[in-house]
Design an enzyme around this catalytic site. Sequence first.
Site, PDB file in Angstrom:
ATOM      1  CB  SER B 241      -0.728   0.072   1.120  1.00  0.00           C
ATOM      2  OG  SER B 241      -1.607   1.337   1.314  1.00  0.00           O
ATOM      3  CB  CYS B 440       3.055  -2.103  17.696  1.00  0.00           C
ATOM      4  SG  CYS B 440       2.800  -1.870  16.101  1.00  0.00           S
TER       5      CYS B 440
END
Lengths: 259, 521
Positions: B241, B440
């Site tokens: 993307s 994360c």
Amino acid sequence: MAKGVLVDLTKCVGCGGCTVACKLWNDMKFDDNNPTVGDKAKLSGKNWTVVHAHQVKNKDGETVWRFNKQQCLHCLEPACASACFAKALQKTKDGPVIYYPHLCVGCRYCMIACPFNIPKYEWDKTFPLVSKCQMCSTKIARGEAPACVSVCPQGVFKFGERDELLKEAKAIIAKDDKYIKEIYGEKEVGGTSWMYISDIPFKDLGFKTGLGTTPLPTYSHNFLRYTPFVAVGWGIILTGLYHYTKRRNTISKETNIKG
Amino acid sequence: MENRSTKPTSVSRRGFLKMLGGVGLAGIAANIAGCSTDPAGGKGWMPQQYQVASSWPIQVKGRVPIDPNNPSIVRDDKKCILCGQCIEACEKVQTVMGYYELPIKDDITCVNCGQCTLWCPTGAITERDDIDKVLKAINDKNLHVVVQTAPATRVALGEEFGMPAGSIVEGKQVAALKKLGFDAVFDTNFTADLTIMEEGTELVKRITGELKKPLPQFTSCSPGWVKFCEYFYPDLLEHMSSAKSPQQMMGAVVKSYYAKQKGIDPEKIFSVSIMPCTAKKYECQRPEMNDAGQKAGKPNIRDVDVVLTTRELARMIKRAGINFNELEDAQYDSMLGEGTGAAVIFGTTGGVMEAAVRSAYFLITKQNPPEALLELTPVRGLNGVKEASLEIPGAGKINVAVCSGLGNARKILDQVREDIKQGLPPRYHFIEFMSCPGGCIGGGGQPRTALPPSDAVRQARLASLYTMDAKIYKKRLSHENQEVIQIYQNYFEHPMSELAEELLHTEYTDRGKHLTAKKKA
């Protein structure tokens, strides 16, 4: 039989693990002024081995990164040992050239004699000594590889009988086109216990080249073998001169008294 | 006047020797007594226990190479014990070291993920410390210092202050940042929602064929993953993307939209981000990450100036003497401070996917997704590779995959590559990649709560993020974020507009020439 280490510089990725292994095994302090890895890496009284980074051009003209691990090469016929009249540097039958601090008088002739500029002086100490890689001789005596060799995660080093390593090195460079057709340490100043193969010419990686194949002690031995005769002869001459002047003084005193 | 011609008093040999002897004795006594000029106290961390003579320990295994110029991580040789844990993380988990042919070319291959910093038992490998740069900016009265906080730091920071793993400290973190002197505290959740709008629109355009780019679309939020793809799979970069990561979107928005709204010169803004990630330090330094500067005609302006990890923020708070556990909760500042549940789950593996699906459903059907789609359980959890398939009216069956940890990414990427080679239709529409195991929440900049990093800690942090999504945040859909709606009304007009392309999208670099990837990894 003499042991040796074969270093394949094409496999080194510059992690510097070998330099830390050296510190841990030999209880060496870290040198804040001289790094052990990188383009500013420098051998010093505290750094027995360093990994020097070089940016060079390969055969195709591309810029590539290569690393050169520097340490004492442990010559088969070490010039440092031949220059040391105190026998503080001695070559063992296993291969390492060992330094005995208790014998050292601090003359630093070894530093001048070494063609590879390896021995360093401990300038920062009140009672300095000469300092250099010992090839982990105590480990070798037990049949183990030097500390730096045993820690490499990339398989850069091979430890073994020097003769066999030399044969292997020849086979590797004959088989693979990427290598330059030269083994550094095979013949340099009569051969060294550490030998290198590489895909980049050695002179581009900071190696001293053009050192010749004659062991350096050959040159010094030609006149050094007269050392005992010179020492004894000089003693005889000086003793003779002493007695001669003493006799002349006595005669002159006697003459003065009489006169 | 003194008669200078007088002969100096002579010193006898005995007197001279006595004097020298006295000085010598005084010197030795001073030395023994410890009268040195060094200050009292230690001189740093010393691995004393390893400095005793013994045989060569069998567990000594070497270490990974780290470029001295690495923007993300540094290593202190004095602490390194060559245990090989960094190799474990780099080679076994992330499949970076050992996956390229030797000799190396002109790069020390590193994706900057920082997993090695979590595995290193002595703390020899750490993030590059940038605290001083931030303190300097805060103390500079001419600078307007803004800070953003990533979704995953709010469920981990508390662990540095003795709280249990996964404690939610969002309000305390904001309060601490305000106490530290930041002028504005923004939430990366805001740009996570913005990312969903951009990335979701891009996905819909790829599916409908409006955008001539291939499927599946890869997510681009994890800079470690992006660099990994650039190194090892550059042939698949057109699947990535073009939407920037939330951190970089925030940087660009702060120095353009926010600067304009507030009437502040972008040059006078210093942009800091608090991230669970060490690769973000590298990402903000990528040369192309200066879009706001480019727009203002000053390419020297960086979108994000400094990135601090969760651990660095904890250090800063401790250094300032702030009692973190006693802080009253504070609120993010407006304009760029609102976030939804969709954004907060960005912090865990599968979160970006779930958030994207929620808004993609809206973008395609113009209706909000049904309740069932708000709990996309197949993509939740710590499994390395997850798959799901869902029906969206008007678009049909959408197949998605989620992987975290780069070793797992290889499995999916090799499959995509093989399918393309054989001319097979794409088996997925959308694939989420996260560099760190667990996403994360297990980032390379997170507190070292368990060594080596454990799934129990990851699970606790992950659960907290889903709790925030389901129970704490009022909104769960990115397109309902009021401030996001406003930024489109006031500034960008609509997702993927010309201005949005300029500020919120990026391009990638083929790094394949810096290494020779191993044929069969």
